[in-house]
Write a protein that holds these residues in place. Structure first.
Motif, PDB file in Angstrom:
ATOM      1  N   PRO A 225     -26.434 -10.299  -1.889  1.00  0.00           N
ATOM      2  CA  PRO A 225     -25.799  -9.866  -3.139  1.00  0.00           C
ATOM      3  C   PRO A 225     -24.288 -10.030  -3.046  1.00  0.00           C
ATOM      4  CG  PRO A 225     -26.383  -7.970  -1.802  1.00  0.00           C
ATOM      5  CD  PRO A 225     -26.903  -9.182  -1.071  1.00  0.00           C
ATOM      6  N   ALA A 226     -23.604  -9.676  -4.117  1.00  0.00           N
ATOM      7  CA  ALA A 226     -22.165  -9.916  -4.183  1.00  0.00           C
ATOM      8  C   ALA A 226     -21.345  -8.910  -3.392  1.00  0.00           C
ATOM      9  CB  ALA A 226     -21.713  -9.905  -5.647  1.00  0.00           C
ATOM     10  N   SER A 227     -21.886  -7.706  -3.164  1.00  0.00           N
ATOM     11  CA  SER A 227     -21.089  -6.654  -2.540  1.00  0.00           C
ATOM     12  C   SER A 227     -21.992  -5.616  -1.893  1.00  0.00           C
ATOM     13  CB  SER A 227     -20.210  -5.969  -3.592  1.00  0.00           C
ATOM     14  OG  SER A 227     -21.028  -5.300  -4.548  1.00  0.00           O
ATOM     15  N   LEU A 228     -21.377  -4.703  -1.154  1.00  0.00           N
ATOM     16  CA  LEU A 228     -22.108  -3.588  -0.571  1.00  0.00           C
ATOM     17  C   LEU A 228     -22.737  -2.735  -1.663  1.00  0.00           C
ATOM     18  CD1 LEU A 228     -22.892  -1.620   1.720  1.00  0.00           C
ATOM     19  CD2 LEU A 228     -20.597  -0.631   1.522  1.00  0.00           C
ATOM     20  N   GLU A 229     -22.013  -2.516  -2.755  1.00  0.00           N
ATOM     21  CA  GLU A 229     -22.558  -1.714  -3.853  1.00  0.00           C
ATOM     22  C   GLU A 229     -23.801  -2.371  -4.430  1.00  0.00           C
ATOM     23  OE1 GLU A 229     -19.354  -2.352  -3.344  1.00  0.00           O
ATOM     24  OE2 GLU A 229     -18.843  -0.289  -2.764  1.00  0.00           O
ATOM     25  N   ARG A 230     -23.777  -3.684  -4.592  1.00  0.00           N
ATOM     26  CA  ARG A 230     -24.942  -4.384  -5.120  1.00  0.00           C
ATOM     27  C   ARG A 230     -26.098  -4.366  -4.112  1.00  0.00           C
ATOM     28  NH1 ARG A 230     -24.118  -7.530  -9.741  1.00  0.00           N
ATOM     29  NH2 ARG A 230     -22.643  -6.395 -11.032  1.00  0.00           N
ATOM     30  N   MET A 231     -25.786  -4.376  -2.831  1.00  0.00           N
ATOM     31  CA  MET A 231     -26.832  -4.253  -1.824  1.00  0.00           C
ATOM     32  C   MET A 231     -27.526  -2.907  -1.948  1.00  0.00           C
ATOM     33  SD  MET A 231     -26.447  -4.211   2.331  1.00  0.00           S
ATOM     34  CE  MET A 231     -27.880  -4.232   3.419  1.00  0.00           C
ATOM     35  N   GLY A 232     -26.732  -1.840  -2.118  1.00  0.00           N
ATOM     36  CA  GLY A 232     -27.321  -0.522  -2.303  1.00  0.00           C
ATOM     37  C   GLY A 232     -28.222  -0.464  -3.518  1.00  0.00           C
ATOM     38  N   ALA A 233     -27.809  -1.143  -4.597  1.00  0.00           N
ATOM     39  CA  ALA A 233     -28.638  -1.173  -5.803  1.00  0.00           C
ATOM     40  C   ALA A 233     -29.961  -1.881  -5.530  1.00  0.00           C
ATOM     41  CB  ALA A 233     -27.883  -1.874  -6.936  1.00  0.00           C
ATOM     42  N   LEU A 234     -29.926  -2.984  -4.792  1.00  0.00           N
ATOM     43  CA  LEU A 234     -31.157  -3.700  -4.467  1.00  0.00           C
ATOM     44  C   LEU A 234     -32.124  -2.824  -3.683  1.00  0.00           C
ATOM     45  CD1 LEU A 234     -30.112  -7.293  -3.313  1.00  0.00           C
ATOM     46  CD2 LEU A 234     -31.328  -6.664  -5.396  1.00  0.00           C
ATOM     47  N   LEU A 235     -31.572  -2.022  -2.778  1.00  0.00           N
ATOM     48  CA  LEU A 235     -32.395  -1.220  -1.889  1.00  0.00           C
ATOM     49  C   LEU A 235     -32.656   0.177  -2.424  1.00  0.00           C
ATOM     50  CD1 LEU A 235     -30.681  -2.406   1.390  1.00  0.00           C
ATOM     51  CD2 LEU A 235     -32.940  -3.063   0.586  1.00  0.00           C
ATOM     52  N   GLY A 236     -32.080   0.505  -3.582  1.00  0.00           N
ATOM     53  CA  GLY A 236     -32.333   1.804  -4.186  1.00  0.00           C
ATOM     54  C   GLY A 236     -31.772   2.955  -3.392  1.00  0.00           C
ATOM     55  N   ALA A 237     -30.582   2.789  -2.825  1.00  0.00           N
ATOM     56  CA  ALA A 237     -29.983   3.830  -1.995  1.00  0.00           C
ATOM     57  C   ALA A 237     -28.466   3.801  -2.161  1.00  0.00           C
ATOM     58  CB  ALA A 237     -30.359   3.622  -0.531  1.00  0.00           C
ATOM     59  N   PRO A 238     -27.772   4.876  -1.802  1.00  0.00           N
ATOM     60  CA  PRO A 238     -26.307   4.866  -1.883  1.00  0.00           C
ATOM     61  C   PRO A 238     -25.732   3.773  -0.992  1.00  0.00           C
ATOM     62  CG  PRO A 238     -27.126   7.101  -1.546  1.00  0.00           C
ATOM     63  CD  PRO A 238     -28.293   6.186  -1.353  1.00  0.00           C
ATOM     64  N   PRO A 239     -24.725   3.062  -1.455  1.00  0.00           N
ATOM     65  CA  PRO A 239     -24.123   2.013  -0.625  1.00  0.00           C
ATOM     66  C   PRO A 239     -23.639   2.525   0.725  1.00  0.00           C
ATOM     67  CG  PRO A 239     -23.347   1.837  -2.886  1.00  0.00           C
ATOM     68  CD  PRO A 239     -24.125   3.126  -2.796  1.00  0.00           C
ATOM     69  N   SER A 240     -23.233   3.771   0.778  1.00  0.00           N
ATOM     70  CA  SER A 240     -22.749   4.335   2.038  1.00  0.00           C
ATOM     71  C   SER A 240     -23.807   4.297   3.136  1.00  0.00           C
ATOM     72  CB  SER A 240     -22.275   5.775   1.831  1.00  0.00           C
ATOM     73  OG  SER A 240     -23.329   6.582   1.327  1.00  0.00           O
ATOM     74  N   ASP A 241     -25.085   4.274   2.755  1.00  0.00           N
ATOM     75  CA  ASP A 241     -26.156   4.203   3.749  1.00  0.00           C
ATOM     76  C   ASP A 241     -26.110   2.906   4.545  1.00  0.00           C
ATOM     77  OD1 ASP A 241     -27.056   6.638   2.930  1.00  0.00           O
ATOM     78  OD2 ASP A 241     -29.027   5.952   2.231  1.00  0.00           O
ATOM     79  N   TYR A 242     -25.487   1.882   3.975  1.00  0.00           N
ATOM     80  CA  TYR A 242     -25.511   0.571   4.609  1.00  0.00           C
ATOM     81  C   TYR A 242     -24.123   0.085   5.018  1.00  0.00           C
ATOM     82  CZ  TYR A 242     -30.109   0.768   2.585  1.00  0.00           C
ATOM     83  OH  TYR A 242     -31.379   1.170   2.248  1.00  0.00           O
ATOM     84  N   VAL A 267     -32.101  -8.714   3.666  1.00  0.00           N
ATOM     85  CA  VAL A 267     -31.023  -8.467   2.712  1.00  0.00           C
ATOM     86  C   VAL A 267     -29.726  -8.320   3.493  1.00  0.00           C
ATOM     87  CG1 VAL A 267     -30.193  -7.023   0.826  1.00  0.00           C
ATOM     88  CG2 VAL A 267     -32.661  -7.293   1.195  1.00  0.00           C
ATOM     89  N   VAL A 268     -28.750  -9.140   3.162  1.00  0.00           N
ATOM     90  CA  VAL A 268     -27.499  -9.208   3.913  1.00  0.00           C
ATOM     91  C   VAL A 268     -26.404  -8.422   3.194  1.00  0.00           C
ATOM     92  CG1 VAL A 268     -25.687 -10.766   4.753  1.00  0.00           C
ATOM     93  CG2 VAL A 268     -28.100 -11.414   4.948  1.00  0.00           C
ATOM     94  N   ASN A 269     -25.675  -7.624   3.956  1.00  0.00           N
ATOM     95  CA  ASN A 269     -24.489  -6.933   3.457  1.00  0.00           C
ATOM     96  C   ASN A 269     -23.313  -7.891   3.617  1.00  0.00           C
ATOM     97  OD1 ASN A 269     -22.192  -5.414   3.085  1.00  0.00           O
ATOM     98  ND2 ASN A 269     -22.713  -3.827   4.573  1.00  0.00           N
ATOM     99  N   PRO A 270     -22.797  -8.458   2.533  1.00  0.00           N
ATOM    100  CA  PRO A 270     -21.763  -9.494   2.675  1.00  0.00           C
ATOM    101  C   PRO A 270     -20.487  -8.997   3.335  1.00  0.00           C
ATOM    102  CG  PRO A 270     -21.945  -8.775   0.395  1.00  0.00           C
ATOM    103  CD  PRO A 270     -23.085  -8.150   1.125  1.00  0.00           C
ATOM    104  N   GLU A 271     -20.205  -7.703   3.219  1.00  0.00           N
ATOM    105  CA  GLU A 271     -18.972  -7.175   3.791  1.00  0.00           C
ATOM    106  C   GLU A 271     -19.068  -7.053   5.306  1.00  0.00           C
ATOM    107  OE1 GLU A 271     -17.938  -3.625   1.674  1.00  0.00           O
ATOM    108  OE2 GLU A 271     -18.180  -4.590  -0.285  1.00  0.00           O
ATOM    109  N   ALA A 272     -20.097  -6.378   5.797  1.00  0.00           N
ATOM    110  CA  ALA A 272     -20.252  -6.220   7.244  1.00  0.00           C
ATOM    111  C   ALA A 272     -20.582  -7.547   7.908  1.00  0.00           C
ATOM    112  CB  ALA A 272     -21.328  -5.181   7.549  1.00  0.00           C
ATOM    113  N   TYR A 273     -21.430  -8.328   7.278  1.00  0.00           N
ATOM    114  CA  TYR A 273     -21.808  -9.626   7.831  1.00  0.00           C
ATOM    115  C   TYR A 273     -20.595 -10.548   7.918  1.00  0.00           C
ATOM    116  CZ  TYR A 273     -24.216 -14.145   8.198  1.00  0.00           C
ATOM    117  OH  TYR A 273     -24.635 -15.382   8.587  1.00  0.00           O
ATOM    118  N   GLY A 274     -19.756 -10.508   6.890  1.00  0.00           N
ATOM    119  CA  GLY A 274     -18.580 -11.365   6.861  1.00  0.00           C
ATOM    120  C   GLY A 274     -17.567 -11.035   7.933  1.00  0.00           C
ATOM    121  N   ALA A 275     -17.603  -9.803   8.458  1.00  0.00           N
ATOM    122  CA  ALA A 275     -16.657  -9.396   9.490  1.00  0.00           C
ATOM    123  C   ALA A 275     -17.090  -9.809  10.892  1.00  0.00           C
ATOM    124  CB  ALA A 275     -16.467  -7.873   9.448  1.00  0.00           C
ATOM    125  N   LEU A 276     -18.312 -10.342  11.023  1.00  0.00           N
ATOM    126  CA  LEU A 276     -18.839 -10.693  12.343  1.00  0.00           C
ATOM    127  C   LEU A 276     -18.355 -12.069  12.800  1.00  0.00           C
ATOM    128  CD1 LEU A 276     -22.558  -9.578  11.919  1.00  0.00           C
ATOM    129  CD2 LEU A 276     -20.747  -8.358  13.131  1.00  0.00           C
TER     130      LEU A 276
END
Length: 421
Positions: A225-242, A267-276
């Motif tokens: 997805p485009a962002s951590l927030e969108r990842m949380g939406a895909l997974l049905g959980a607060p973005p902070s969980d990921y 499902v990839v978190n673009p923010e954390a993944y991008g920092a690797l």
């Protein structure tokens, strides 16, 4: 996952989080047809049949890529919703669908509308399958509103409270097809998706070499997805969980006795993944691909230290790096005179214990599997992992390794102190 290179992580062991992916939490609709033991209302049955036919036609229009027929099923009086469905239809253009249908339709809560029509709430199950990738359909519970106007039924709305639960609801989906993978991205540059596809393609043979089993991931589906927030939406959980988690493995669909394995997604978190680093990104994809491959041979009772440690062992199996470089948190604990006294418990893999504790759990689990592979051999490690699906490490260790859990733990403690000093 942390921004530095190290063991990959996924929430609650992945399998325990699996059903959260694409699952909409439904609030029971009032007086749904088929609920309860009371008499069946003839009008409600007719409404249900009509809505079922409406959704059958709607699904066919999407499968046929017939935008006109698809929008003709949407209430012309709901312009905003009609525009939204037009955009979703366009967003799906590049998604390779093998099937798309609605089942298990139920209706209730009828209310009148101006004229001779009425409006009903409906529950249905969207079932879709990606061509060439999903052996079993993904099942998505949905809530809709249908309206009857002048003798014709239309889709008039859906449950937007849970919005963006599908990638194509978040924007135009770009699909990159690799040799072993399908990468779907929304709001991401094609170059980033191609790079992700290359790592996913490399992960499949790496897993196959370590996990010689028919369940290996011959094909991977990866979503970014485009962002951590969108990842949380895909997974049905607060973005902070990921936050800080580079990727998670999820499953959706049905698995009957002897039937196909449920569809898997990374499902990839673009923010954390991008920092690797490149090394870290490769490890993440291989770790998650291992979970996809082994999910048919494990259960929710498999100890998390074994499932997570095994995935990390596959990810780092051919890495030319010292254990201390891959397990920095545990190394610090050992050099400070605080070596672990037990194998990681399932609770150690929860986010609530803090990032350092979580890291030490993954690192300790990886070293446990690494030790078994070195001491008893890789085939024994695979057999041990499969035997532990009953949840009994003691039984699996006795049967496969010829030792007990207590002895295994003692040997692991000594191994950790040896390789991390």
């Amino acid at each position: 996952m942390r921004a530095m290179d190290g063991p990959t992580t996924r929430p609650r062991g992945g399998r325990r989080a699996a059903l959260r992916f694409l699952a909409v939490v439904l609030i029971a609709l009032p007086a749904l047809t088929g609920c309860g033991a009371g008499p069946v209302d003839g009008a409600a049955v007719r409404d249900t049949d009509a809505v079922r036919r409406l959704l059958d036609g709607w699904a066919k229009a999407l499968r046929d890529r017939d935008e006109g027929a698809y929008l003709a099923a949407v209430d012309p009086g709901e312009r905003a919703y009609r525009d939204r469905r037009r955009q979703v239809f366009a967003n799906l253009a590049d998604v390779p669908l093998a099937s798309w249908e609605y089942g298990a339709v139920r209706t209730g809560g009828s209310t009148p509308v101006p004229g001779d029509g009425h409006r009903v709430a409906a529950e249905a199950e969207l079932r879709y399958r990606l061509a060439g990738y999903d052996a079993a359909p993904v099942s998505v519970p949905v809530r809709l509103t249908a309206v009857r106007r002048s003798g014709r039924w239309y889709v008039a709305g859906d449950d937007t409270a849970s919005g963006d639960r599908q990638l194509w609801e978040q924007g135009r989906v770009t699909a990159v097809r690799g040799r072993h993978s399908l990468v779907l991205g929304a709001g991401r540059e094609p170059a980033a998706l191609r790079a992700l596809s290359g790592l996913a393609d490399a992960a499949v043979p790496a897993v196959a070499a370590a996990w010689p089993d028919d369940g290996r991931p011959g094909r991977l589906v990866v979503e970014m997805p485009a962002s951590l927030e969108r990842m949380g939406a895909l997974l049905g959980a607060p973005p902070s969980d990921y936050r800080g988690i580079a990727a998670v493995t999820t499953t959706a669909g049905e698995k009957g006795g002897g039937g196909p394995v449920p569809a898997g997604r990374i499902v990839v978190n673009p923010e954390a993944y991008g920092a690797l680093s490149p090394f870290g990104r490769r490890a993440v994809l291989t770790h998650e691909a291992t979970h996809v491959a082994t999910r048919a041979r494990t259960t929710d009772t498999t100890p998390m230290w074994l499932s997570e440690g095994f995935a990390d062992w596959v990810a780092y199996r051919t890495a030319d790096r010292a254990p201390a470089a891959i397990a920095p948190e545990l190394t610090r604990a050992v050099t400070a005179g605080r070596p672990p006294d037990r194998l990681p418990a399932d609770a150690d893999f929860r986010f609530t214990g803090g990032a350092d504790r979580l890291a030490r759990a993954y690192e300790g689990a990886w070293l446990a599997c690494r030790m078994v592979a070195e001491r008893w051999g890789e085939r024994k490690l695979v057999a041990f992992y499969r035997a532990a699906r009953t949840g009994s490490v003691e039984k699996a260790a006795r049967e496969v390794l010829g030792t007990g859990e207590r002895e295994l733990t003692a040997e692991w403690r000594g191994y950790v102190r040896k390789v991390l000093r």
